[in-house]
Structure formats: C-alpha cells, structure tokens
Design a protein around this motif. Structure first.
Motif, short mmCIF file in Angstrom:
data_model
loop_
_atom_site.label_atom_id
_atom_site.label_comp_id
_atom_site.label_asym_id
_atom_site.label_seq_id
_atom_site.Cartn_x
_atom_site.Cartn_y
_atom_site.Cartn_z
N CYS A 236 0.88 -1.21 -0.04
CA CYS A 236 -0.09 0.04 -0.34
C CYS A 236 0.79 1.09 -0.11
CB CYS A 236 -0.99 0.10 1.41
SG CYS A 236 -2.03 -1.16 1.11
N LYS A 237 2.02 1.29 -0.88
CA LYS A 237 2.76 2.65 -0.73
C LYS A 237 2.13 3.73 -1.04
CE LYS A 237 7.09 0.27 -2.30
NZ LYS A 237 6.61 -1.22 -2.44
N GLU A 238 1.21 3.81 -2.09
CA GLU A 238 0.61 5.03 -2.34
C GLU A 238 -0.29 5.38 -1.04
OE1 GLU A 238 2.09 3.29 -5.87
OE2 GLU A 238 0.59 2.60 -4.38
N GLU A 239 -1.10 4.52 -0.46
CA GLU A 239 -2.01 5.09 0.44
C GLU A 239 -1.19 5.39 1.63
OE1 GLU A 239 -4.14 1.99 -2.38
OE2 GLU A 239 -2.05 2.05 -1.39
N MET A 240 -0.17 4.61 1.90
CA MET A 240 0.71 4.81 3.13
C MET A 240 1.47 6.54 3.18
SD MET A 240 -0.09 2.52 4.96
CE MET A 240 0.86 3.00 6.28
N GLU A 241 1.87 6.79 1.88
CA GLU A 241 2.39 7.84 1.66
C GLU A 241 1.42 9.08 1.93
OE1 GLU A 241 4.07 7.63 -2.17
OE2 GLU A 241 5.69 6.47 -1.54
N PHE A 242 0.09 8.83 1.34
CA PHE A 242 -0.84 9.83 1.76
C PHE A 242 -1.12 9.97 3.06
CE2 PHE A 242 -5.44 10.24 2.63
CZ PHE A 242 -5.68 11.47 1.86
N VAL B 102 -2.62 12.30 7.43
CA VAL B 102 -3.34 11.90 8.83
C VAL B 102 -2.49 11.90 10.01
CG1 VAL B 102 -4.51 10.12 9.68
CG2 VAL B 102 -5.03 10.54 7.22
N GLU B 103 -1.35 11.30 9.66
CA GLU B 103 -0.52 11.04 10.92
C GLU B 103 1.25 11.47 10.20
OE1 GLU B 103 1.39 7.91 14.17
OE2 GLU B 103 -0.48 7.62 13.43
N LYS B 104 1.46 12.57 10.75
CA LYS B 104 2.96 13.04 10.36
C LYS B 104 3.89 12.01 11.01
CE LYS B 104 2.02 16.97 7.87
NZ LYS B 104 2.13 16.83 6.39
N GLY B 105 4.85 11.31 10.32
CA GLY B 105 5.81 10.59 10.91
C GLY B 105 5.28 9.15 10.90
N LEU B 106 4.05 8.62 10.40
CA LEU B 106 3.29 7.25 10.11
C LEU B 106 4.34 6.36 9.93
CD1 LEU B 106 0.87 5.51 10.74
CD2 LEU B 106 0.29 6.22 8.79
N GLY C 53 -3.16 5.60 11.15
CA GLY C 53 -3.02 6.96 11.83
C GLY C 53 -4.40 7.49 12.35
N ILE C 54 -5.49 6.98 11.81
CA ILE C 54 -6.79 7.24 11.87
C ILE C 54 -7.20 7.06 13.48
CG2 ILE C 54 -9.22 6.44 11.93
CD1 ILE C 54 -8.44 8.05 9.47
N ASP C 55 -7.52 8.11 14.32
CA ASP C 55 -7.63 8.12 15.58
C ASP C 55 -9.04 7.63 16.31
OD1 ASP C 55 -9.22 10.33 15.17
OD2 ASP C 55 -7.99 11.76 16.55
N ASN C 56 -9.97 7.39 15.50
CA ASN C 56 -11.37 6.89 15.93
C ASN C 56 -11.92 5.75 15.24
OD1 ASN C 56 -14.21 6.89 16.32
ND2 ASN C 56 -14.29 8.97 16.97
N ILE C 57 -11.98 4.51 16.02
CA ILE C 57 -12.69 3.32 15.36
C ILE C 57 -13.65 3.50 14.34
CG2 ILE C 57 -14.08 2.91 17.55
CD1 ILE C 57 -13.11 0.04 17.35
N ARG C 58 -14.63 4.36 14.71
CA ARG C 58 -15.59 4.71 13.80
C ARG C 58 -15.32 4.93 12.38
NH1 ARG C 58 -16.47 6.65 18.60
NH2 ARG C 58 -18.49 6.31 19.56
N ASP C 59 -13.92 5.20 12.05
CA ASP C 59 -13.54 5.51 11.08
C ASP C 59 -12.36 4.51 10.47
OD1 ASP C 59 -14.50 8.14 10.66
OD2 ASP C 59 -12.96 8.93 11.81
N ALA C 60 -12.46 3.17 11.05
CA ALA C 60 -11.68 2.03 10.77
C ALA C 60 -12.56 0.97 10.28
CB ALA C 60 -10.76 1.96 11.95
N ILE C 61 -13.94 1.04 10.14
CA ILE C 61 -14.70 0.03 9.76
C ILE C 61 -15.91 0.55 9.00
CG2 ILE C 61 -16.38 0.47 12.00
CD1 ILE C 61 -16.70 -2.70 12.06
N PRO C 62 -16.30 0.05 7.81
CA PRO C 62 -17.22 0.87 7.08
C PRO C 62 -18.44 1.41 7.64
CG PRO C 62 -16.36 -1.35 6.07
CD PRO C 62 -16.04 -1.22 7.33
N PHE C 63 -19.15 0.50 8.43
CA PHE C 63 -20.38 1.00 8.76
C PHE C 63 -20.50 0.96 10.53
CE2 PHE C 63 -21.31 0.04 4.44
CZ PHE C 63 -21.79 1.25 4.01
#
Length: 462
Positions: free
Chosen positions: A278-284, A289-293, A443-453
């Motif tokens: 996931c090179k492109e996604e991780m760079e984004f 989202v999280e500097k230094g991820l 780097g997402i900080d809320n579980i609500r954003d880590a699962i589709p629904f």
C-alpha cells in the motif's frame, strides 16, 4: 475493446503507452474550460487517479461538459505522456459516455470534508481519498493476516456467531431470541421460559471465538479465527465499538513467552506487508493523517518490543510525578492515560505481563504467586491495547476452582472444561481487535473511521 482497470494502467504503463484503452469508473472532479476539460477519474482499483482530457473536437462536447462530479462514466481514449508536472501520463478521450448521472447536491464534492461529516454520509465516504486509503489498507491487512498464519500451518476455523457459552459475562453479550416480546412465555417461577425459544436455551451473539478455537487447537495444534465479534459495552470512546472484527489464534504446546514471540512476529509481518503493498496509500496517510506514520511503522518492524510486568508498570506510573486522573494501583487495570504514557515512555509497543488475577478472565493460568495470571496485553502508540492474550489454565481441577470462584455458569461451558481431561497440554492464545490494528496502521484516531459502517452506542445507521 475490453475495459482496463486503473491499477493495471499504473503498474504496467509501458504496455499501454500510446495505446487505445477503455476505462469505467467515476468522476472525482471535473474542471471545465471553454474549449477543453479535465476529469479526475477513478475506478477504485488504485489510489492514484487518472487525468482524462478532452477538447471541443470530441463528439458531444457540450453534453460532456455538463457531466457532474460523482457521475459514472465510460471513457475511450489514448494513453499519452502528460505535460503536467508530477504526472507521467494522461488519457486523451475520444469518447465519454455517461453511465449514471449525479445531481448537483451530491454530498461528496471535491473539497476537504471533516470526518464527522463523512460519518453521517458513511455510505458515500468510500469515494473520498481518506477512506479510499483506509479501506484499502484494511483489505490488505486482512490478507496479510491470513497469509501469515496460513504460511505457518495454522488452521483457519470458522467459529459460531451464535453461542450458549457465557464466555464474556452475559452483561457484555447481545441476547438472541425468537420469542414474542409482547407475549414472553414464563416458567412457574416467573422467569423467561427459554425452552420455548428456537434453541431451547438462552443464546448469545458471540463475544469471542476463543472457547471453540481451543477445541480445534487440541486437534490441529495451531489455529486462528478471524471474524465479527459483538459486545454490549455502552462506551463512547474512540477505541470501542459494539461490532468489530477479531483475530484469535490458539496454539498448543505454547506458554506465555512463546505467545509473545508469536504476537510480535505477526504484527511486524503484517506491518511490513502493508508497507510493501500500500505504498501510495501509506504515503498519503503519512502526509495528511499522521505525520511520521511511516517512520513509526518502519521502527516497529525493526525494533524489539519491550516486555514488562504490570507491577513494574505501576511503579513507573507512580514515580512519574504526574497527577493522574486515575491513580495507578497494583490490583487495578490501567487507564487510557496510563497506556499512552507507557508507550511514549518506551517509544514503541509494550507487552505488559502478569496481571492481577481478579481483573482478568477465569480461563487464564494463575501464576505461582497466587495473585497474578499469565496474561499479556500489547499496548501500541495511538491505539492503546492492540492485543490481549494469556496462557490458558490446562489443569482441570484448577480451572473448575477458578470457575467457582468467579461464579461462572459451568454447565454451559462443561464441554470446554472437558478439554482438560482429554489429552490436555500447555496452550496459549490471544485476541487482536482488527479495527485497532487498522487505526495503528493508518493513523486514524477513531474506530468509527476504521470500519465501513460503525455500530456504536446510539448509532446503528445504514
């Protein structure tokens, strides 16, 4: 002409340069000029978009200019080198066909939206850059987990979602019934008559696949489960949800130290796999989202994890000079603020071992001190507790004693207890919340954003 996926175009560009192609997907942005236009095109197969250019010579130019952001289109055109800086190619369209129109009030316009707004439009948020990245990482991480265990001779077990085993405490589990709530059958004692229910006994939606997994571990040596899990906990924190996914390996002939070795090796392999795929996604995500991820995750791959007892963690917390909101106690669980401090103190993931037995589950092996159990939690920066595991109690009599001490209904789990009579051995296992892993990776900080629904207290939308 067979249509081409954007991922194929990016990963094998030389084969398509100066060739005619057909693309099918959606408009992410449409920039219109008097005599030409630019379409940011995506079909979801690759994080980067394709710039489609067209001019007034194209058939139906005026109609194409009216096509709005969000619309589904088919593009026929030629792949050509792009004059734009930082863009290797573009597609010069010779035909654009509108497949599905989109109105002006489409909520996902080409601008930055807050994550709170996007949760309200969860069915559309996969069309944004952020969630294109997050859910691709989620997909790849799931593949990495399967590849890790499959390549090491683990059996993938599909444990039941419906169970009569009160494994997590009935107050933590959803109840399942076919009884008519308006006319619930009662026993002579005035209690619910579950014999009239579909399964003839009280039934739950599972809170763990562990118990059933152990049954298979005693036959296949190494197994893992990976599926949805449900808890009724009324918690509104950033790391709790009522429906989430769990990975739960169980390993025969493995003690607590061997278990930590497996946990560490697995996490490092999953992180490495995601970074590679996931090179492109991780760079984004590293940029927005999280500097230094990327630095954090690469360090995880190459650094040994700290191992420390619960008692020593409490010593560190008490000697920190911090006025804690929740005072650290030797017989208590550690709070979120403590988890954050410890991972920052050691600057990375930390295994905390030998927990007070009274705050841990009945199936964990009691240590020789009689006060602690052979349990381990892995704490990681940003996500807190990522894995929780233990060496299981393999002695039949000791397990029965613990069940009685903790007032667990032995009748519903007698089959599980019997495993200790039929060829028992030292064995261990752990559970990892998949959404917390996704949070850690993205780097997402809320579980609500880590699962589709997300399903959280007060929220079961869509």
């Amino acid at each position: 002409m067979k249509h081409l996926e954007v991922r194929d175009l990016y990963t094998n560009l030389d084969s398509y340069m100066d060739k005619e192609v057909v693309l099918r997907g959606w408009i992410r942005n449409h920039r219109k000029q008097k005599d030409f236009g630019f379409i940011d095109f995506s079909d979801g197969t690759f994080f980067k978009k394709v710039q489609v250019v067209y001019d007034s010579n194209i058939e139906g130019f005026d109609d194409i200019q009216k096509i709005k952001t969000g619309s589904a289109i088919t593009v026929e055109g030629k792949v050509i080198p792009s004059p734009a800086q930082g863009q290797e190619f573009e597609v010069q369209a010779v035909k654009v066909v509108l497949e599905g129109d989109c109105p002006d009030d489409f909520p996902i316009q080409p601008k930055r939206h807050t994550k709170e707004f996007l949760r309200e439009e969860a069915y559309l948020r996969p069309r944004t850059n952020l969630f294109q990245a997050v859910f691709r990482v989620r997909s790849v991480a799931a593949m990495a987990i399967h590849e890790y265990f499959q390549s090491r001779n683990y059996l993938y077990v599909h444990t039941p979602l419906l169970t009569t085993a009160d494994c997590e405490g009935s107050d933590q589990m959803f109840k399942v019934t076919t009884l008519d709530f308006a006319n619930v059958p009662k026993t002579e004692e005035g209690e619910v008559d579950f014999k009239e229910d579909l399964f003839s006994k009280q039934t739950f939606i599972t809170g763990t696949g562990q118990l059933h997994g152990e049954a298979f571990a005693t036959a296949f040596s190494k197994i893992y489960t990976f599926g949805p899990t449900f808890r009724t906990e009324n918690s509104n924190t950033k790391t709790h949800a009522n429906e989430f996914w769990m990975i739960e390996p169980e390993i025969a002939f493995c003690d607590i130290n061997g278990l930590m070795d497996i946990e560490e090796d697995m996490l490092k392999n999953v992180v490495k796999y995601v970074l590679e795929h996931c090179k492109e996604e991780m760079e984004f995500l590293d940029s927005f989202v999280e500097k230094g991820l990327l630095e954090k995750l690469n360090k995880v791959v190459n650094t040994p994890f700290v191992r420390i007892t619960h008692h020593d963690v409490v010593d560190i917390l008490r000697n920190s000079g911090i006025d804690w909101e929740f005072k650290p106690g030797y017989e208590d669980d550690i709070a979120k603020e403590h988890e954050k401090f410890i991972t920052e103190h050691f600057n990375g993931p930390v295994f905390i071992t030998d927990w007070p037995k009274d705050i841990k589950a009945w199936y964990m092996k009691v240590n020789e001190d009689g006060k602690t159990v052979a349990a381990v939690d892995l704490e990681v920066p940003g996500s807190g507790e990522l894995m929780g595991g233990s060496q299981r109690e393999e002695d039949y009599d000791k397990l029965v004693k613990r069940i009685q001490e903790m007032d667990v209904d032995q009748e519903t789990i007698q089959w599980f207890v019997n495993l200790r009579k039929y060829g028992t051995c030292v064995h261990s296992g752990f559970g990892m919340g998949f959404e917390r892993l996704v949070m850690y990776l993205t780097g997402i900080d809320n579980i609500r954003d880590a699962i589709p629904f997300p399903r959280t207290p007060g929220n079961c939308n869509f």
